[in-house]
Write a protein that holds these residues in place. Structure first.
Motif, PDB file in Angstrom:
ATOM      1  N   GLU A 143     103.835 -70.028  26.536  1.00  5.54           N
ATOM      2  CA  GLU A 143     104.973 -69.720  26.033  1.00  5.54           C
ATOM      3  C   GLU A 143     105.840 -70.029  25.046  1.00  5.54           C
ATOM      4  OE1 GLU A 143     108.368 -67.079  26.695  1.00  5.54           O
ATOM      5  OE2 GLU A 143     106.838 -67.421  28.189  1.00  5.54           O
ATOM      6  N   ARG A 146     103.277 -69.992  18.580  1.00  7.29           N
ATOM      7  CA  ARG A 146     102.838 -68.947  17.686  1.00  7.29           C
ATOM      8  C   ARG A 146     101.620 -68.987  17.218  1.00  7.29           C
ATOM      9  NH1 ARG A 146     106.459 -69.644  12.779  1.00  7.29           N
ATOM     10  NH2 ARG A 146     107.893 -68.502  14.118  1.00  7.29           N
ATOM     11  N   ALA A 165      99.378 -62.885  24.321  1.00  5.06           N
ATOM     12  CA  ALA A 165     100.745 -62.396  24.609  1.00  5.06           C
ATOM     13  C   ALA A 165     101.237 -62.362  26.045  1.00  5.06           C
ATOM     14  CB  ALA A 165     100.408 -60.908  23.889  1.00  5.06           C
ATOM     15  N   GLU A 170     103.564 -65.804  20.877  1.00  3.07           N
ATOM     16  CA  GLU A 170     103.921 -64.705  19.457  1.00  3.07           C
ATOM     17  C   GLU A 170     102.673 -64.559  18.775  1.00  3.07           C
ATOM     18  OE1 GLU A 170     106.442 -64.975  15.661  1.00  3.07           O
ATOM     19  OE2 GLU A 170     106.950 -66.308  17.007  1.00  3.07           O
ATOM     20  N   ARG A 184      99.615 -53.988  18.037  1.00  5.70           N
ATOM     21  CA  ARG A 184     101.057 -54.028  18.643  1.00  5.70           C
ATOM     22  C   ARG A 184     100.943 -53.478  20.023  1.00  5.70           C
ATOM     23  NH1 ARG A 184     102.361 -51.719  13.495  1.00  5.70           N
ATOM     24  NH2 ARG A 184     103.116 -53.546  12.119  1.00  5.70           N
ATOM     25  N   ALA A 189     102.675 -59.594  18.209  1.00  8.41           N
ATOM     26  CA  ALA A 189     104.238 -59.498  17.526  1.00  8.41           C
ATOM     27  C   ALA A 189     104.222 -58.895  16.260  1.00  8.41           C
ATOM     28  CB  ALA A 189     104.828 -60.988  17.709  1.00  8.41           C
ATOM     29  N   GLU A 190     103.166 -59.227  15.408  1.00 10.22           N
ATOM     30  CA  GLU A 190     103.107 -58.702  14.154  1.00 10.22           C
ATOM     31  C   GLU A 190     101.596 -58.443  13.526  1.00 10.22           C
ATOM     32  OE1 GLU A 190     104.465 -61.555  10.836  1.00 10.22           O
ATOM     33  OE2 GLU A 190     105.451 -62.228  12.723  1.00 10.22           O
ATOM     34  N   HIS A 207     106.481 -66.998   7.675  1.00 11.75           N
ATOM     35  CA  HIS A 207     106.743 -67.983   8.618  1.00 11.75           C
ATOM     36  C   HIS A 207     106.454 -69.489   7.859  1.00 11.75           C
ATOM     37  CE1 HIS A 207     106.663 -65.160  11.848  1.00 11.75           C
ATOM     38  NE2 HIS A 207     105.682 -64.771  11.308  1.00 11.75           N
TER      39      HIS A 207
END
Length: 313
Positions: A143, A146, A165, A170, A184, A189-190, A207
């Motif tokens: 959790e 990234r 995920a 992320e 996706r 997320a991207e 980022h």
């Protein structure tokens, strides 16, 4: 039985008619319905592992497979005749593999197959799925973390994206524009288009504080070193192809390693459970008949094969 095998390391894979194997102590004979194709298959055929992997010839290719238990050897307790199973069947020292109508497996290399998917999907799962699961475990993905996955659209990458995920991470996945929407739907997320310039520059532009974890499936030593720029201080960087330099990572205050997979029947059972619970989707790019295995292996060598290839047996 029909099988695709090589007569020596480096020889052209060929469709052969070979004797039916018989299970010995602790072994299970499986009538295979499908075999999954992995790059490791042609690497073994080429003899890339040298003396570390002794082999008997003819050597049937293929590790991953799924089918029905036909017979069991003495001492086998986990399976009975008729069970649907999947797992890893490559046994170079005995000349065995999954590219055949019948295959032997050690009892601790297979598990009961997921009930909700076809044998083709089960055959696509073992090596890539266990690799992805262990990657996510060993990089402590969870959790709020990234994660950048380079090579995300391959077999391991699609599983790693879903598993990361699912743990609340992320996920930033590299993908061509045509695959962006798919990634996706799998939980990314991207996405970052690796054909549109430096992935590291694109990630850092979006980022500036970087990522917590880098999982690189594809980059050689130089590319991997460049990609570690995306990892924030104290983060983790992992290579699947031996490109990580531990000393160099330490100098940049990063933790990292070259990944080595650790398969187990318990892990296969976990993956089958994830599939049946709808937490893991198995993507099969195409199914081809056994006799087309040599051409499918040739396509895999180019690195341009699209999706997971499964041999129908």
């Amino acid at each position: 039985m029909r099988a695709v095998a090589v007569s020596a390391f480096g020889a052209q894979p060929q469709l052969m008619d070979l004797p039916q194997p018989e299970p010995g102590p602790g072994e299970v004979l499986v009538r295979l319905a499908a075999a999954g194709l992995n790059p490791i298959d042609w690497k073994i055929a080429d003899g890339m592992f040298g003396d570390a992997m002794p082999a008997s010839f003819p050597l049937v290719l293929g590790s991953d497979g799924a089918g029905e238990v036909l017979a069991i050897g003495s001492g086998v307790r986990r399976f009975t005749i008729g069970d649907a199973v999947f797992g890893q069947f490559q046994r170079p020292a005995q000349g065995g593999g999954s590219y055949g109508e019948l295959a032997l497996a050690d009892e601790d290399r297979i598990a009961h197959a997921a009930r909700s998917v076809t044998y083709a999907s089960s055959a696509a799962l073992p090596t890539a799925g266990m690799t992805a699961y262990n990657l996510v475990e060993e990089t402590r993905v969870g959790e709020g973390r990234r994660v950048l996955i380079v090579g995300a659209t391959g077999g391991v990458g699609t599983f790693a994206t879903q598993l990361a995920a699912g743990r609340g991470a992320e996920v930033i996945a590299t993908a061509r524009p045509a695959k962006a929407e798919l990634m996706r739907t799998l939980g990314a997320a991207e996405t970052v288009d690796h054909t549109a310039g430096s992935v590291a520059d694109q990630v850092l532009a979006a980022h500036p504080d970087g990522v917590d974890v880098l999982i690189d499936m594809t980059g050689g030593p130089e590319d991997f070193a460049k990609m570690t720029r995306t990892v924030r201080d104290g983060g983790i960087a992992v290579s699947l192809i031996g490109s990580a330099d531990a000393d160099e990572l330490t100098e940049h205050n990063l933790r990292g390693f070259n990944f080595v997979n650790r398969p187990s029947p318990q892990l296969l059972e976990i993956l089958a459970g994830h599939v049946d619970a709808g937490r893991l989707t198995v993507l099969v790019g195409r199914e081809v008949p056994l006799e087309e295995a040599p051409e499918a292996l040739a396509a895999s060598r180019t690195g341009r094969a699209q999706g997971k290839t499964v041999l129908a047996l």
